[in-house]
Design an enzyme around this catalytic site. Structure first.
Site, PDB file in Angstrom:
ATOM      1  N   GLU A   1      13.190   6.781  -1.213  1.00 51.94           N
ATOM      2  CA  GLU A   1      12.930   5.528  -0.510  1.00 51.94           C
ATOM      3  C   GLU A   1      12.785   5.717   1.000  1.00 51.94           C
ATOM      4  O   GLU A   1      12.235   4.855   1.688  1.00 51.94           O
ATOM      5  CB  GLU A   1      14.047   4.523  -0.788  1.00 51.94           C
TER       6      GLU A   1
ATOM      7  N   GLU B   1      25.744  20.109 -15.067  1.00 47.07           N
ATOM      8  CA  GLU B   1      26.707  19.657 -14.068  1.00 47.07           C
ATOM      9  C   GLU B   1      27.956  20.530 -14.028  1.00 47.07           C
ATOM     10  O   GLU B   1      28.709  20.492 -13.056  1.00 47.07           O
ATOM     11  CB  GLU B   1      27.109  18.208 -14.331  1.00 47.07           C
TER      12      GLU B   1
END
Length: 300
Positions: free
Chosen positions: A83, A114
């Site tokens: 963004e 992860e």
């Protein structure tokens, strides 16, 4: 691995009968829990302020900002980074989001990614992390090995390290120079950290990126003056920003927008200083991109 001490993994006593609630009761309960999140974030403001200041320093030294995380945390980092490009006109390299397992993990879980300390390190090596850069490790639980590995590597090469966790005394806090801890309590759906924890992380990321962009001159007043007019909506928004910043009318704003090569910030300086494009651009450069400073110099 003992997760029982993590509040993000404990059961919420207010929603023990979630499965038998009416839709109204469910919505009311979830809304009530969500309202506690901003209060939790407010308690972390001192650390958030330190983090924003550190990121501004990174940008002022031409460094980059990296978000690293796994699952929801990683996705939120990728979102915030993406963004920045249309909102602040940044180069895609300036703010980057890295997620355990690569971009495919944005939509499909990558098993085991992860849990790899070495993968967090390697992803930053692959992106040529430098001492001038900043790494923000994001983990709701505060213990994700991928994030720990990334933070440790960043620290080892002299980069700035920041952590965001939704538990107190988080593991990743011990691996970061600036630790942001925002315990939001048990989720309404046990262990689903895409809920309150995700909301808290999003609020914090909003502050980090927006605050840092304000700090390097990409905002004038409360206007996003470095917006990139990449579609019709953004072209119209760009002209409206010029109007709002200068008090000129629509036709004059459109004319300035065109004369500035569709550079909103430059158009504003041209209108406010009545300087031609080249002179306005030079004035803006001397002011390091801050419109207020460029205009102040003209008034003086």
């Amino acid at each position: 691995m003992d997760l029982s001490k993590l509040t993000t993994e404990t059961r919420n006593q207010k929603t023990m009968h979630l499965d038998t609630m009416s839709v109204h009761e469910f919505a009311a309960a979830m809304n009530a829990e969500d309202q506690t999140v901003p209060v939790s974030v407010s308690r972390a403001l001192p650390a958030i302020e330190q983090a924003i200041t550190a990121i501004i320093q990174t940008f002022n030294h031409h460094g980059r900002l990296f978000y690293i995380g796994a699952g929801t945390s990683g996705r939120l980092g990728v979102l915030d980074a993406a963004e920045c490009v249309p909102t602040f006109g940044t180069d895609p390299e300036m703010v980057q989001g890295l997620i355990a397992g690569g971009m495919q993990a944005m939509t499909v879980a990558v098993e085991g990614a992860e849990d790899s300390v070495s993968l967090g390190r390697q992803d930053l090596i692959d992106h040529k992390l430098a001492a001038v850069d900043t790494v923000v490790g994001i983990s709701a639980s505060g213990r994700t090995p991928y994030v720990v590995g990334g933070l440790d590597y960043a620290d080892a090469i002299g980069a700035t390290t920041i952590s965001i966790a939704c538990n107190d005394n988080a593991v990743i806090s011990q691996h970061a120079q600036i630790a942001i801890e925002c315990p939001v309590g048990p989720e309404i759906l046990t262990g689903s950290t895409r809920l309150k924890s995700g909301t808290a992380q999003k609020l914090i990321l909003n502050m980090l990126s927006t605050g840092a962009m304000v700090g390097i001159g990409k905002v004038y007043g409360n206007l996003m003056v470095d917006v990139r007019p990449t579609n019709e909506k953004l072209v119209e928004r760009s002209k409206r920003i010029i109007q709002q910043a200068t008090g000129t009318d629509a036709d004059a704003a459109a004319e300035a927008f065109a004369a500035a090569g569709e550079n909103v910030k430059l158009a504003i300086v041209m209108v406010l200083t009545q300087l031609p494009k080249a002179a306005a651009a030079e004035r803006l450069q001397r002011a390091h991109g801050f419109i207020a400073q460029a205009v102040k110099n003209e008034e003086e």
